[in-house]
Design a protein around this motif. Structure first.
Motif, PDB file in Angstrom:
ATOM      1  N   ALA A 199       0.134   4.558  -1.864  1.00 39.37           N
ATOM      2  CA  ALA A 199       0.010   4.201  -3.282  1.00 39.37           C
ATOM      3  C   ALA A 199      -1.097   5.010  -3.954  1.00 39.37           C
ATOM      4  O   ALA A 199      -1.030   5.299  -5.153  1.00 39.37           O
ATOM      5  CB  ALA A 199      -0.273   2.707  -3.410  1.00 39.37           C
ATOM      6  N   LYS A 200      -2.077   5.392  -3.167  1.00 40.07           N
ATOM      7  CA  LYS A 200      -3.192   6.178  -3.707  1.00 40.07           C
ATOM      8  C   LYS A 200      -2.705   7.479  -4.328  1.00 40.07           C
ATOM      9  O   LYS A 200      -3.284   7.972  -5.297  1.00 40.07           O
ATOM     10  CB  LYS A 200      -4.203   6.462  -2.600  1.00 40.07           C
ATOM     11  CG  LYS A 200      -5.460   7.149  -3.077  1.00 40.07           C
ATOM     12  CD  LYS A 200      -6.442   7.345  -1.930  1.00 40.07           C
ATOM     13  CE  LYS A 200      -7.715   8.038  -2.413  1.00 40.07           C
ATOM     14  NZ  LYS A 200      -8.674   8.250  -1.294  1.00 40.07           N
ATOM     15  N   THR A 241       8.620  12.255  -4.541  1.00 39.06           N
ATOM     16  CA  THR A 241       9.021  10.921  -4.084  1.00 39.06           C
ATOM     17  C   THR A 241      10.149  11.039  -3.060  1.00 39.06           C
ATOM     18  O   THR A 241      10.792  12.085  -2.936  1.00 39.06           O
ATOM     19  CB  THR A 241       9.499  10.051  -5.259  1.00 39.06           C
ATOM     20  OG1 THR A 241      10.608  10.700  -5.906  1.00 39.06           O
ATOM     21  CG2 THR A 241       8.380   9.837  -6.253  1.00 39.06           C
ATOM     22  N   MET A 242      10.385   9.939  -2.348  1.00 41.03           N
ATOM     23  CA  MET A 242      11.481   9.909  -1.375  1.00 41.03           C
ATOM     24  C   MET A 242      12.271   8.622  -1.542  1.00 41.03           C
ATOM     25  O   MET A 242      11.743   7.614  -2.045  1.00 41.03           O
ATOM     26  CB  MET A 242      10.938  10.010   0.054  1.00 41.03           C
ATOM     27  CG  MET A 242      10.113   8.825   0.504  1.00 41.03           C
ATOM     28  SD  MET A 242       9.604   9.001   2.224  1.00 41.03           S
ATOM     29  CE  MET A 242       8.750   7.426   2.458  1.00 41.03           C
ATOM     30  N   GLY A 263       0.788  -1.228   0.000  1.00 46.95           N
ATOM     31  CA  GLY A 263       0.000   0.000   0.000  1.00 46.95           C
ATOM     32  C   GLY A 263       0.818   1.274   0.000  1.00 46.95           C
ATOM     33  O   GLY A 263       0.261   2.373  -0.059  1.00 46.95           O
ATOM     34  N   LYS A 264       2.162   1.128   0.017  1.00 45.42           N
ATOM     35  CA  LYS A 264       3.032   2.316   0.024  1.00 45.42           C
ATOM     36  C   LYS A 264       3.610   2.609  -1.351  1.00 45.42           C
ATOM     37  O   LYS A 264       4.104   3.698  -1.594  1.00 45.42           O
ATOM     38  CB  LYS A 264       4.166   2.128   1.033  1.00 45.42           C
ATOM     39  CG  LYS A 264       3.685   2.075   2.484  1.00 45.42           C
ATOM     40  CD  LYS A 264       4.855   1.981   3.447  1.00 45.42           C
ATOM     41  CE  LYS A 264       4.368   1.967   4.894  1.00 45.42           C
ATOM     42  NZ  LYS A 264       5.506   1.901   5.852  1.00 45.42           N
ATOM     43  N   TYR A 267      15.248   2.442  -2.122  1.00 50.47           N
ATOM     44  CA  TYR A 267      13.872   2.123  -2.501  1.00 50.47           C
ATOM     45  C   TYR A 267      13.089   3.439  -2.581  1.00 50.47           C
ATOM     46  O   TYR A 267      13.085   4.221  -1.622  1.00 50.47           O
ATOM     47  CB  TYR A 267      13.225   1.187  -1.473  1.00 50.47           C
ATOM     48  CG  TYR A 267      13.854  -0.175  -1.399  1.00 50.47           C
ATOM     49  CD1 TYR A 267      13.203  -1.294  -1.921  1.00 50.47           C
ATOM     50  CD2 TYR A 267      15.103  -0.368  -0.821  1.00 50.47           C
ATOM     51  CE1 TYR A 267      13.773  -2.559  -1.863  1.00 50.47           C
ATOM     52  CE2 TYR A 267      15.692  -1.625  -0.762  1.00 50.47           C
ATOM     53  CZ  TYR A 267      15.029  -2.708  -1.276  1.00 50.47           C
ATOM     54  OH  TYR A 267      15.600  -3.949  -1.218  1.00 50.47           O
ATOM     55  N   VAL A 268      12.424   3.665  -3.693  1.00 48.91           N
ATOM     56  CA  VAL A 268      11.737   4.942  -3.920  1.00 48.91           C
ATOM     57  C   VAL A 268      10.228   4.787  -3.725  1.00 48.91           C
ATOM     58  O   VAL A 268       9.603   3.899  -4.307  1.00 48.91           O
ATOM     59  CB  VAL A 268      12.038   5.484  -5.330  1.00 48.91           C
ATOM     60  CG1 VAL A 268      11.247   6.755  -5.609  1.00 48.91           C
ATOM     61  CG2 VAL A 268      13.538   5.737  -5.483  1.00 48.91           C
ATOM     62  N   TYR A 269       9.664   5.676  -2.890  1.00 48.72           N
ATOM     63  CA  TYR A 269       8.236   5.689  -2.580  1.00 48.72           C
ATOM     64  C   TYR A 269       7.689   7.107  -2.777  1.00 48.72           C
ATOM     65  O   TYR A 269       8.449   8.077  -2.734  1.00 48.72           O
ATOM     66  CB  TYR A 269       7.987   5.297  -1.117  1.00 48.72           C
ATOM     67  CG  TYR A 269       8.439   3.923  -0.732  1.00 48.72           C
ATOM     68  CD1 TYR A 269       7.567   2.841  -0.794  1.00 48.72           C
ATOM     69  CD2 TYR A 269       9.746   3.693  -0.292  1.00 48.72           C
ATOM     70  CE1 TYR A 269       7.982   1.558  -0.419  1.00 48.72           C
ATOM     71  CE2 TYR A 269      10.166   2.422   0.078  1.00 48.72           C
ATOM     72  CZ  TYR A 269       9.283   1.359   0.013  1.00 48.72           C
ATOM     73  OH  TYR A 269       9.694   0.105   0.374  1.00 48.72           O
TER      74      TYR A 269
END
Length: 417
Positions: free
Chosen positions: A113-114, A99-100, A54-55, A105-107
C-alpha cells in the motif's frame, strides 16, 4: 483564545489527506489552482496504508449495480462510468504505478500500500500542492458563492473552491473520526445517520465460545422480521462474539439498518449450499446403515469436529446414542439444521472494527460532479457521502473516483473562467 496568523489565500482547499482528498487536490491543481490540503492527523494517507491488509486492493474489474449501496449509489455508478477500473489502472500508471490483477482484484504490483501512497505524494509534490498536517478544521463559513472561510485551530484560510474529504467513521484511529459530519451539520446539509458497514455481527447464542476460530464454508441468509433480505456464500468465520468473514460483511449493512429500525435480525447458515435437501437426505440415509456406530461419529465426515456436538444437541440426539436408536424426528431435525442453522443477531462490531461506513450526506444534495446544490464551489467526496461498497476494492475505487470527479470539475471551471 488561540492566536491566529494573518489570513491565507488559496484557490482550492481540500479537507482530508486520504485517497479521495489527495486525488481531488491533484486534479484541481491541474487547472492551475493554488491548492492546499488540510489534514488533522500527523501524516497523510494513514488509511491507505491499512487497506487490503497492507497490500491495498485498489479496485475490482467486476463492476455491477449492486456493488454500491446508499442514497448516493447512482453517483457511484456514474463515477464508474467516468473512471472505470481499467481507466483507474491507467490513471495510476501515468503517475508511475504499475498494478496487477489477481482474480479481478487489483493491487499495486509491489503488493505494498505504501507504493500507492508514495505515488500520490510524489504527484502532489510535482504539482506543488501544499499539505498541512496536524491541523484540524473547526469551522467553515460560506461568505458567498465560490468564497469560503476555513478556520482551523491554528489559522484562517479563504478559498474559492472547497472539497470536504474527511472520510466517515470507520477506523477512527486512522483518521476517520466523524468530524466531517459536524462540518456538514454546521452547513445545514442533511446527513443520513452514519453506521458501520462491512463489519462482523454479534450473537448472544452461547455456542460461539466453543466454536471460536472455526472457519465454515457455506451460505448465509439474512432475515429481518422474517423477510429474506439477502444471501451470500463463502467462508464464514466463527468468533466468541458471533460471525465474521466476507459473506457476513456483505450483509452486515442490511442487518445493521434493520436493527436500527428495531427489526428482528436472524441469519441461517447452510453448510451445503450446492446440495438440495434430497442429496442431504440420501447422505444421511446412507450413514444410517452403519447402525452400530454412535451418534458422536455420525457427522465427523461432514462438518468441522466442533460443530458435531452442537448439531447433535440441537437435533435432540445424545452423542452416545447408537445410530439405530435415533428417532425419525431427530433425523429430520438434523437434516434441517445442516441446511438452515439459525443464528439470532443481537448486535454488530462498531466503527473500530468496520472496514467501511454507511450513511453521510444524501446523494440528492449533490450534482453528479459531487458539487453541493446548495453551495457553489463546495464538493464532497468518499465516505462523507452516503455511499458504501461491498468487499473487494469497491470503497477505495469510490474514494479515488469521487476525488477525481470533484477535482476535475474544479479544474474545468477554472479553465472556463
Amino acid at each position: 483564545m488561540t492566536n491566529r496568523k494573518q489570513r491565507q489565500e488559496y484557490d482550492t482547499i481540500v479537507v482530508g489527506a486520504g485517497a479521495s482528498g489527495m486525488v481531488a487536490a491533484l486534479e484541481a491543481s491541474k487547472g492551475g489552482h493554488r491548492v492546499l490540503i488540510l489534514e488533522r492527523m500527523d501524516r497523510p494517507g494513514k488509511k491507505i496504508l491499512a487497506t487490503g491488509n497492507g497490500k491495498c486492493n485498489m479496485t475490482n474489474l467486476t463492476m455491477e449495480k449492486d456493488c454500491y449501496r446508499g442514497s448516493g449509489k447512482e453517483l457511484a455508478l456514474f463515477g464508474t462510468s467516468v473512471m472505470s477500473p481499467d481507466k483507474l489502472r491507467r490513471y495510476f500508471y501515468d503517475l508511475g504505478l504499475v498494478t496487477m490483477d489477481r482474480d479481478g482484484y487489483v493491487y499495486p504490483i509491489t503488493e505494498q500500500a505504501k507504493s500507492v501512497l508514495s505515488t500520490l505524494l510524489l504527484a502532489l509534490s510535482d504539482q506543488k500542492v501544499a499539505i498541512h498536517t496536524g491541523e484540524k478544521v473547526e469551522h467553515i463559513i460560506p461568505i458567498k458563492p465560490f468564497r469560503y472561510e476555513v478556520r482551523t485551530e491554528k489559522e484562517i484560510y479563504h478559498t474559492s473552491f472547497l472539497v470536504l474529504s474527511t472520510g466517515g467513521m470507520a477506523s477512527p484511529k486512522l483518521g476517520s473520526d466523524g468530524s466531517g459530519y459536524h462540518l456538514l451539520k454546521e452547513l445545514h446539509i442533511p446527513v443520513k445517520k452514519p453506521a458501520p458497514a462491512l463489519t462482523a455481527l454479534c450473537s448472544s447464542k452461547k455456542i460461539f465460545k466453543n466454536l471460536s476460530g472455526v472457519r465454515t464454508k457455506g451460505m448465509i441468509s439474512l432475515f429481518l422480521d422474517g423477510e429474506l433480505c439477502g444471501k451470500e456464500q463463502g467462508e464464514i468465520q466463527l468468533t466468541d462474539y458471533g460471525i465474521s468473514g466476507i459473506p457476513v460483511f456483505q450483509l452486515s449493512r442490511y442487518a445493521i439498518e434493520g436493527m436500527e429500525q428495531r427489526k428482528k435480525a436472524e441469519v441461517y447458515l447452510d453448510f451445503f449450499p450446492e446440495w438440495d435437501f434430497g442429496r442431504i437426505r440420501k447422505t444421511i440415509r446412507d450413514f444410517r446403515k452403519q447402525r452400530d456406530r454412535l451418534a458422536s461419529s455420525l457427522l465427523s465426515g461432514l462438518v468441522h469436529e466442533k460443530w458435531v456436538p452442537v448439531l447433535l444437541n440441537e437435533a435432540g440426539i445424545k452423542k452416545e446414542t447408537p445410530v439405530s436408536l435415533i428417532s425419525e424426528k431427530s433425523w429430520n431435525q438434523l437434516i434441517h439444521l445442516l441446511k438452515a442453522y439459525p443464528v439470532p443477531i443481537d448486535g454488530y462490531r462498531d466503527f473500530d472494527f468496520a472496514q467501511a461506513c454507511q450513511g453521510g450526506a444524501y446523494g440528492s444534495e449533490l450534482t453528479k460532479e459531487l458539487e453541493s446544490k446548495k453551495y457553489k464551489g463546495l464538493y464532497l467526496t468518499g465516505e462523507l457521502i452516503d455511499v458504501d461498497g461491498i468487499c473487494g476494492g469497491y470503497n477505495l475505487h469510490w474514494a479515488f473516483t469521487s476525488g477525481y470527479l470533484a477535482g476535475k470539475s474544479i479544474a474545468d471551471k477554472r479553465k472556463k473562467a
